[in-house]
Design an enzyme around this catalytic site. Sequence first.
Site: not given
Ligand SMILES: Cc1cc2nc3c(=O)[nH]c(=O)nc-3n(C[C@H](O)[C@H](O)[C@H](O)COP(=O)(O)O)c2cc1C
Length: 251
Positions: A110, A114, A174, A176-177, A216, A245
């Site tokens: 990812n 945002f 995040s 990515n910011t 988070k 995350n």
């Molecule tokens: C494509 C993508 C977009 C995501 N966007 C956000 C986001 O906007 N805000 C956020 O708090 N986490 C975001 N996440 C993180 C997920 O909410 C989650 O915390 C992370 O994927 C870890 O959980 P997992 O091991 O079940 O994947 C994103 C993850 C992915 C893969």
Amino acid sequence: MSDIYGLATKALHLIDAETAHGLTIQALKLGLGPVDRNGDAPSLAVEIAGLKLSNPIGLAAGFDKNAEAPVAMLAAGFGMVECGTVTPKPQAGNPRPRLFRLTEDLAVINRMGFNNEGLEPFAARLAALKRPLRGPVGANLGANKDAQDRTQDYVTGLRRVWGLADYVTVNISSPNTPGLRNLQSRAALEDLTGRVAEARAALNTDPAYNPPILLKVAPDLADDEVADIVGAVTASGFNGIIVSNTTISRP
Ligand SMILES: Cc1cc2nc3c(=O)[nH]c(=O)nc-3n(C[C@H](O)[C@H](O)[C@H](O)COP(=O)(O)O)c2cc1C
């Protein structure tokens, strides 16, 4: 029915991941998503920070960034749905491509940054939800990339979703910011949690509504940073920590 979804998954894998994601959200909005008609066994029920879930599997933030399909995802069987991340102003995010499939690992990378439509449409959609819902719907708040005062963006978000969300996530995780995760350092964190707690106290006038506020965090933290986070969360009366995350390491 499951064959249809198997086929749809195969078809979606033929196109780029972000386009497939967008099409999936559109299909959910049209009522084409799967529906769990059996409900959950009572033994699966859990309570987290006062929120009652019929099962312990929730949908994390990032799938439904603009709060377009929380009802569909609850109907599909998730115990809760976290919408967002939403920033006060709409934001384009990073240039595409920014979502990459790792097919063999059943995973994605990812780098979205945002991308979202901003607080106004997000809040309007939450306000339009017909309650009661099948499970809690949370609002995950972020800061705009160009914000002068990032902490203020979280306060703005909290004020706008107050009364509309079952819980609120302050997302400083995040990858990515640029610089966002610096909010996890001690001084910045105390300022952030303190100002959010202050805003919450001012908003908290209805004894029937005081949604849990969760922080988070990123997984890439040193032990002393973890201690600082726990200290700030405890001192400010936040109700929990979402761990976590995705990692920025690629071992
Ligand atoms: C494509 C993508 C977009 C995501 N966007 C956000 C986001 O906007 N805000 C956020 O708090 N986490 C975001 N996440 C993180 C997920 O909410 C989650 O915390 C992370 O994927 C870890 O959980 P997992 O091991 O079940 O994947 C994103 C993850 C992915 C893969």
